[in-house]
Design a protein around this motif. Structure first.
Motif, PDB file in Angstrom:
ATOM      1  N   ILE A 198       0.820  -1.204  -0.153  1.00  0.00           N
ATOM      2  CA  ILE A 198      -0.016   0.051   0.129  1.00  0.00           C
ATOM      3  C   ILE A 198       0.849   1.345  -0.028  1.00  0.00           C
ATOM      4  CG2 ILE A 198      -1.596   1.397   1.184  1.00  0.00           C
ATOM      5  CD1 ILE A 198      -2.746  -1.338   2.363  1.00  0.00           C
ATOM      6  N   SER A 199       1.977   1.130   0.899  1.00  0.00           N
ATOM      7  CA  SER A 199       2.987   2.409   0.986  1.00  0.00           C
ATOM      8  C   SER A 199       3.377   2.648  -0.549  1.00  0.00           C
ATOM      9  CB  SER A 199       3.882   2.091   1.946  1.00  0.00           C
ATOM     10  OG  SER A 199       4.879   2.938   1.912  1.00  0.00           O
ATOM     11  N   THR A 200       3.985   1.573  -1.058  1.00  0.00           N
ATOM     12  CA  THR A 200       4.805   1.642  -2.414  1.00  0.00           C
ATOM     13  C   THR A 200       3.882   2.194  -3.482  1.00  0.00           C
ATOM     14  OG1 THR A 200       6.188  -0.120  -1.456  1.00  0.00           O
ATOM     15  CG2 THR A 200       6.091   0.532  -3.909  1.00  0.00           C
ATOM     16  N   VAL A 201       2.715   1.617  -3.727  1.00  0.00           N
ATOM     17  CA  VAL A 201       1.855   1.926  -4.764  1.00  0.00           C
ATOM     18  C   VAL A 201       1.191   3.283  -4.458  1.00  0.00           C
ATOM     19  CG1 VAL A 201      -0.548   1.381  -5.671  1.00  0.00           C
ATOM     20  CG2 VAL A 201       1.264  -0.502  -5.226  1.00  0.00           C
ATOM     21  N   GLY A 202       0.681   3.583  -3.171  1.00  0.00           N
ATOM     22  CA  GLY A 202       0.220   4.913  -2.921  1.00  0.00           C
ATOM     23  C   GLY A 202       1.077   6.050  -3.193  1.00  0.00           C
ATOM     24  N   GLY A 203       2.595   5.503  -2.670  1.00  0.00           N
ATOM     25  CA  GLY A 203       3.721   6.644  -3.065  1.00  0.00           C
ATOM     26  C   GLY A 203       3.760   7.039  -4.427  1.00  0.00           C
ATOM     27  N   ILE A 204       3.904   5.898  -5.014  1.00  0.00           N
ATOM     28  CA  ILE A 204       3.991   6.137  -6.688  1.00  0.00           C
ATOM     29  C   ILE A 204       2.962   6.769  -7.313  1.00  0.00           C
ATOM     30  CG2 ILE A 204       4.301   5.006  -8.933  1.00  0.00           C
ATOM     31  CD1 ILE A 204       5.523   2.507  -7.367  1.00  0.00           C
ATOM     32  N   VAL A 205       1.555   6.626  -6.853  1.00  0.00           N
ATOM     33  CA  VAL A 205       0.716   7.222  -7.788  1.00  0.00           C
ATOM     34  C   VAL A 205       0.488   8.776  -7.184  1.00  0.00           C
ATOM     35  CG1 VAL A 205      -1.894   7.537  -7.636  1.00  0.00           C
ATOM     36  CG2 VAL A 205      -0.798   5.293  -7.743  1.00  0.00           C
ATOM     37  N   THR A 206       0.683   8.807  -5.743  1.00  0.00           N
ATOM     38  CA  THR A 206       0.642  10.197  -5.228  1.00  0.00           C
ATOM     39  C   THR A 206       1.830  11.087  -5.897  1.00  0.00           C
ATOM     40  OG1 THR A 206       1.751   9.637  -3.184  1.00  0.00           O
ATOM     41  CG2 THR A 206      -0.598   9.516  -3.290  1.00  0.00           C
ATOM     42  N   LYS A 207       3.137  10.575  -5.688  1.00  0.00           N
ATOM     43  CA  LYS A 207       4.335  11.106  -6.323  1.00  0.00           C
ATOM     44  C   LYS A 207       4.060  11.566  -7.792  1.00  0.00           C
ATOM     45  CE  LYS A 207       8.474  12.895  -6.178  1.00  0.00           C
ATOM     46  NZ  LYS A 207       8.612  13.955  -5.495  1.00  0.00           N
ATOM     47  N   ASN A 208       3.420  10.770  -8.714  1.00  0.00           N
ATOM     48  CA  ASN A 208       3.247  11.043 -10.074  1.00  0.00           C
ATOM     49  C   ASN A 208       2.236  12.272 -10.103  1.00  0.00           C
ATOM     50  OD1 ASN A 208       3.446  10.413 -13.038  1.00  0.00           O
ATOM     51  ND2 ASN A 208       1.211   9.965 -12.650  1.00  0.00           N
ATOM     52  N   MET A 209       1.053  12.155  -9.365  1.00  0.00           N
ATOM     53  CA  MET A 209       0.027  13.251  -9.405  1.00  0.00           C
ATOM     54  C   MET A 209       0.598  14.590  -8.936  1.00  0.00           C
ATOM     55  SD  MET A 209      -3.251  10.884  -7.991  1.00  0.00           S
ATOM     56  CE  MET A 209      -4.358  12.553  -8.056  1.00  0.00           C
ATOM     57  N   SER A 210       1.437  14.432  -7.973  1.00  0.00           N
ATOM     58  CA  SER A 210       2.229  15.615  -7.428  1.00  0.00           C
ATOM     59  C   SER A 210       3.069  16.429  -8.471  1.00  0.00           C
ATOM     60  CB  SER A 210       2.868  15.241  -6.213  1.00  0.00           C
ATOM     61  OG  SER A 210       3.585  16.585  -5.874  1.00  0.00           O
ATOM     62  N   THR A 211       3.792  15.483  -8.888  1.00  0.00           N
ATOM     63  CA  THR A 211       4.671  16.168  -9.868  1.00  0.00           C
ATOM     64  C   THR A 211       3.921  16.783 -11.359  1.00  0.00           C
ATOM     65  OG1 THR A 211       6.336  14.663  -9.347  1.00  0.00           O
ATOM     66  CG2 THR A 211       6.719  15.509 -11.426  1.00  0.00           C
ATOM     67  N   MET A 212       3.103  15.926 -11.769  1.00  0.00           N
ATOM     68  CA  MET A 212       2.290  16.312 -12.731  1.00  0.00           C
ATOM     69  C   MET A 212       1.416  17.706 -12.739  1.00  0.00           C
ATOM     70  SD  MET A 212       2.817  14.602 -15.288  1.00  0.00           S
ATOM     71  CE  MET A 212       1.570  15.220 -16.441  1.00  0.00           C
ATOM     72  N   ALA A 213       0.799  17.700 -11.434  1.00  0.00           N
ATOM     73  CA  ALA A 213       0.110  19.045 -11.003  1.00  0.00           C
ATOM     74  C   ALA A 213       0.861  20.269 -10.859  1.00  0.00           C
ATOM     75  CB  ALA A 213      -0.766  18.778  -9.868  1.00  0.00           C
ATOM     76  N   GLU A 214       2.303  20.113  -9.974  1.00  0.00           N
ATOM     77  CA  GLU A 214       3.133  21.219 -10.051  1.00  0.00           C
ATOM     78  C   GLU A 214       3.632  21.594 -11.251  1.00  0.00           C
ATOM     79  OE1 GLU A 214       5.854  19.759  -7.102  1.00  0.00           O
ATOM     80  OE2 GLU A 214       4.152  19.605  -5.318  1.00  0.00           O
ATOM     81  N   THR A 215       4.081  20.568 -12.195  1.00  0.00           N
ATOM     82  CA  THR A 215       4.648  21.004 -13.366  1.00  0.00           C
ATOM     83  C   THR A 215       3.550  21.501 -14.332  1.00  0.00           C
ATOM     84  OG1 THR A 215       5.993  18.911 -13.377  1.00  0.00           O
ATOM     85  CG2 THR A 215       5.903  20.052 -15.419  1.00  0.00           C
ATOM     86  N   LYS A 216       2.508  21.283 -14.390  1.00  0.00           N
ATOM     87  CA  LYS A 216       1.372  21.877 -15.369  1.00  0.00           C
ATOM     88  C   LYS A 216       1.021  23.283 -14.488  1.00  0.00           C
ATOM     89  CE  LYS A 216      -3.380  20.915 -16.873  1.00  0.00           C
ATOM     90  NZ  LYS A 216      -4.547  20.192 -16.993  1.00  0.00           N
ATOM     91  N   GLY A 217       1.037  23.301 -13.243  1.00  0.00           N
ATOM     92  CA  GLY A 217       0.391  24.515 -12.580  1.00  0.00           C
ATOM     93  C   GLY A 217       1.714  25.544 -12.795  1.00  0.00           C
ATOM     94  N   SER A 218       2.904  25.279 -12.692  1.00  0.00           N
ATOM     95  CA  SER A 218       3.951  26.203 -12.667  1.00  0.00           C
ATOM     96  C   SER A 218       4.141  26.688 -14.157  1.00  0.00           C
ATOM     97  CB  SER A 218       5.228  25.556 -12.069  1.00  0.00           C
ATOM     98  OG  SER A 218       5.695  24.573 -13.130  1.00  0.00           O
TER      99      SER A 218
END
Length: 578
Positions: free
Chosen positions: A66-86
Motif C-alpha cells: 500500500i505504501s509503495t503503490v500509494g507513494g508512486i501514484v501520489t508522487k506522479n500526481m504531485s509532479t504532474m500537478a506542480e509542473t502543469k501549474g507552474s
C-alpha cells in the motif's frame, strides 16, 4: 519562510488550485511513506515476541505494498500537478505583462532598460517556473514528512516524539537565520542576471557598430565583466548558504544520534519495549531525510521571492487606461489647449495650443530635439500631458480607452519595426482579421506587391527581426501597406521618407499619396515638397510653436521657416565642382 510561501500562492493566481493539488498530493505521499515504519514495527514486534508467522509477513507485505503503490501514484500526481501549474502560471504572467505593457506610458520603457525587462520575462520567469514549484514542494513536503512521522511516533512514545520535534524546531531556527542572511546577497544575484541579459542584447543589437568601429574586444570585455559578475554573485550566494546548510545537516544528524541513545537508555531503564526501541533506532535515520532536502532547497526561497517581486513590479506599474471608455468620435478634429509636458524634469512641450481640422494636412517642422515627435506622441497618448488637454472630436483623449483612441490613428515612422514573421502577418498587423485578398490589395496600393511576389515564398516569406533582410525602402512600403489596411481616419507620418534612397522615393511618395487620401494628416518632415502644400504648418522650437500658417504666409513672415526653406533650396542646388 511562511511569508514567501503565502506570497507564492498569491502570485500563482488562477493556477493556485492546481499547484495546491500538487502539494496536497505530496503531503499524502508523506503518509504513505510513513506507513513503512508501521510495516517495520510489525516485523520487529514478531521477532521480539518470537512469534513471526506467515500472517506477520503478509501483514508487513500488505502495508509495504500500500505504501509503495500509494507513494508512486501520489508522487506522479504531485509532479504532474506542480509542473502543469507552474508552466501555465508563468505563461499567464508573461501574457499579463505583454498585455499590460500596451497600456503603460512610454516613459516606463525609457526608465527601464530592454535588458531588465527581457530578463524579467525570460530568466526570472524561468527561475519561477522551473525552481519555485520544486522548492515549494521539497520545503513543504520535507516539513510535513517530518511532522507526520513525529505524530506517528508520539503514539508509541511521547518522549521520543518531543526529541524529534525539538530537532525540527532547531532546523527551523537555523533555516530562519539563513533566510535573513540571504536578504543581503540574493538581490545582487538577481541584478547580475538582468545585467548579463542586457549586455548580451546590447552586443547583438549593436553588432554593426561593433564591427564598423572595430570594437569587438571592448564589447567582449563588457560581456565578460557581466558574466564574471554573474558568476561572482552566484558563488557568493552559495558560499553564504554553505555554513547554514552544513549546520542544518549536522544538527539533524546529532538529533538522529540522540534518538538512538535515548531509545537505548529508555530500554535499559525498562521504560521502553525492545520492539519500539529497535523501531526508533532504525527510524532515526529516515525521519529527517526529507527535511535535509528541504533545507538545501529552501536556500533558494529568497531568490524566488525577489524574482516574484520583479514580475509583480511590472504588473503593478500604473497604466493609462483605467478610466477610459470605448468611444467613436463624431469628427476627427484634434485640439490641444495649453499643453505642457516634461521628461526627467526637462520641459519638452511648453504651453502649446493648436487645432488640426478634420480632412486637413498639418506639417510640423523645426530643429532636431525641438519637440515635434513628442507632440505627436502626446496626441496619440503614448504619454500623458502634464498640463492642459488634448481632444479628439471634442472629447478629451483621456476619456477614451487606448484601444478605441488608437483605432483612429495610423502611424508611419522613420525607423520601421517589422516582426520576425511572414510578410502577410506583418501587413495584417494593421487588421488581424484581414484576408489575403485584402492584404494584397493594400500591398498594391503601397507599391510593394511586385517585390513581395518576387521573393521565394511571396507573402509567406519570413523576414528577420526588424526586417533586416529587406531594404529600407521595402520595409517602409510594408509599413505603409499595414497602415493602408488599417484604414484609420488620421495619419501620422514621422519623417517617413527621410532616410530613403532616390530609387525608392518615387514609389514611397505614390504609396503615401494612396495612404493619405481623404484623411486628416499630421506629418513631421524636412522636405519642401512635403510641406509646401499643407493646409497648416506648425514651426516647433524649444517646445513651443513659434510660427504657424501656410507656406507663403510663413515665407513672407521670415524667421525660422524662411531660413529652413532657404537652406533646403541651397542644398537642392548644390553641385560638385570640376
Amino acid at each position: 519562510m511562511s511569508e514567501i510561501i503565502k506570497k507564492f500562492f498569491v502570485f500563482s493566481g488562477e493556477r493556485k488550485r492546481t499547484i495546491k493539488k500538487g502539494i496536497v498530493m505530496a503531503i499524502i505521499n508523506s503518509f504513505f511513506q510513513a506507513m513503512q515504519i508501521m510495516a517495520l514495527y510489525v516485523v520487529l514486534q514478531g521477532i521480539v515476541d518470537k512469534n513471526v508467522t506467515v500472517g506477520t509477513a503478509w501483514t508487513s507485505f500488505g502495508i509495504m505494498l500500500i505504501s509503495t503503490v500509494g507513494g508512486i501514484v501520489t508522487k506522479n500526481m504531485s509532479t504532474m500537478a506542480e509542473t502543469k501549474g507552474s508552466f501555465f502560471m508563468c505563461a499567464d504572467k508573461r501574457t499579463q505583462i505583454g498585455d499590460r505593457m500596451k497600456y503603460m506610458p512610454m516613459g516606463y520603457f525609457n526608465d527601464n532598460s530592454l535588458g531588465a525587462i527581457t530578463a524579467t520575462v525570460t530568466s526570472t520567469m524561468e527561475d519561477i517556473q522551473d525552481v519555485a514549484p520544486r522548492v515549494m514542494d521539497k520545503t513543504i513536503h520535507g516539513l510535513v514528512h517530518a511532522i507526520v512521522i513525529t505524530i506517528m511516533l508520539l503514539f508509541f512514545d511521547w518522549r521520543m516524539g518531543l526529541i524529534i520535534l525539538g530537532g525540527i524546531l532547531l532546523f527551523l531556527a537555523v533555516n530562519n537565520m539563513m533566510q535573513k542572511k540571504s536578504q543581503g546577497v540574493s538581490p545582487a544575484r538577481v541584478a547580475a542576471q538582468a545585467s548579463l541579459v542586457g549586455a548580451i542584447l546590447e552586443y547583438v543589437q549593436g553588432m554593426s557598430v561593433v564591427r564598423s568601429f572595430n570594437l569587438a574586444s571592448n564589447a567582449n570585455k563588457t560581456i565578460d565583466r557581466s558574466i564574471n559578475e554573474c558568476e561572482k554573485q552566484n558563488v557568493s550566494l552559495e558560499v553564504t548558504f554553505i555554513p547554514f546548510m552544513f549546520l542544518q545537516t549536522v544538527l539533524l544528524k546529532w538529533v538522529s544520534v540522540l534518538i538512538v541513545i535515548a531509545s537505548i537508555s529508555f530500554y535499559l531503564a525498562g521504560t521502553m519495549e525492545l520492539s519500539i526501541c529497535l523501531m526508533m533506532m532504525i527510524s532515526a535515520f529516515i525521519i529527517y531525510t526529507q527535511l535535509e532536502t528541504a533545507g538545501s532547497m529552501s536556500a533558494l526561497l529568497r531568490s524566488i521571492d525577489l524574482s516574484m517581486d520583479r514580475v509583480n513590479a511590472i504588473n503593478e506599474t500604473p497604466i493609462m487606461d483605467k478610466e477610459g471608455k470605448i468611444i467613436k468620435p463624431n469628427n476627427y478634429t484634434i485640439k490641444g489647449e495649453h499643453i505642457s509636458f516634461s521628461y526627467d524634469k526637462r520641459k519638452i512641450i511648453d504651453d502649446v495650443s493648436f487645432t488640426i481640422k478634420q480632412g486637413t494636412t498639418t506639417a510640423i517642422i523645426g530643429p532636431s530635439g525641438g519637440g515635434k515627435t513628442t507632440l505627436c506622441n502626446l496626441i496619440t497618448r503614448f504619454w500623458d500631458v502634464d498640463r492642459g488637454n488634448i481632444t479628439l472630436g471634442g472629447i478629451d483623449i483621456k476619456n477614451y480607452t487606448l484601444d478605441s483612441l488608437l483605432l483612429n490613428f495610423s502611424m508611419v515612422f522613420q525607423n520601421v519595426y517589422l516582426f520576425n514573421d511572414t510578410i502577410a502577418n506583418n501587413i495584417k498587423f494593421g487588421k488581424p482579421e484581414a484576408t489575403l485578398e485584402e492584404i494584397r490589395k493594400a500591398a498594391k496600393k503601397a507599391c510593394c506587391d511586385d517585390f513581395i511576389m518576387a521573393l521565394p515564398n511571396g507573402y509567406d516569406t519570413v523576414i528577420s527581426e526588424s526586417g533586416s533582410t529587406i531594404s529600407g525602402g521595402e520595409r517602409q512600403r510594408i509599413s505603409i501597406a499595414r497602415a493602408i489596411l488599417k484604414d484609420a481616419p488620421i495619419i501620422i507620418l514621422d519623417e517617413a521618407t527621410a532616410n530613403v534612397d532616390p530609387e525608392n522615393e518615387m514609389q514611397l511618395q505614390i504609396a503615401i499619396e494612396e495612404l493619405t487620401k481623404n484623411k486628416t494628416i499630421i506629418m513631421i518632415a524636412h522636405r519642401l515638397k512635403t510641406v509646401q502644400n499643407a493646409n497648416q504648418i506648425l514651426v516647433v522650437e524649444n517646445g513651443k510653436i513659434v510660427q504657424r500658417g501656410k507656406h507663403q504666409e510663413l515665407l513672407n513672415e521670415g524667421g525660422i521657416y524662411s531660413d529652413f526653406i532657404s537652406r533646403r533650396e541651397k542644398s537642392v542646388g548644390w553641385k560638385l565642382g570640376k
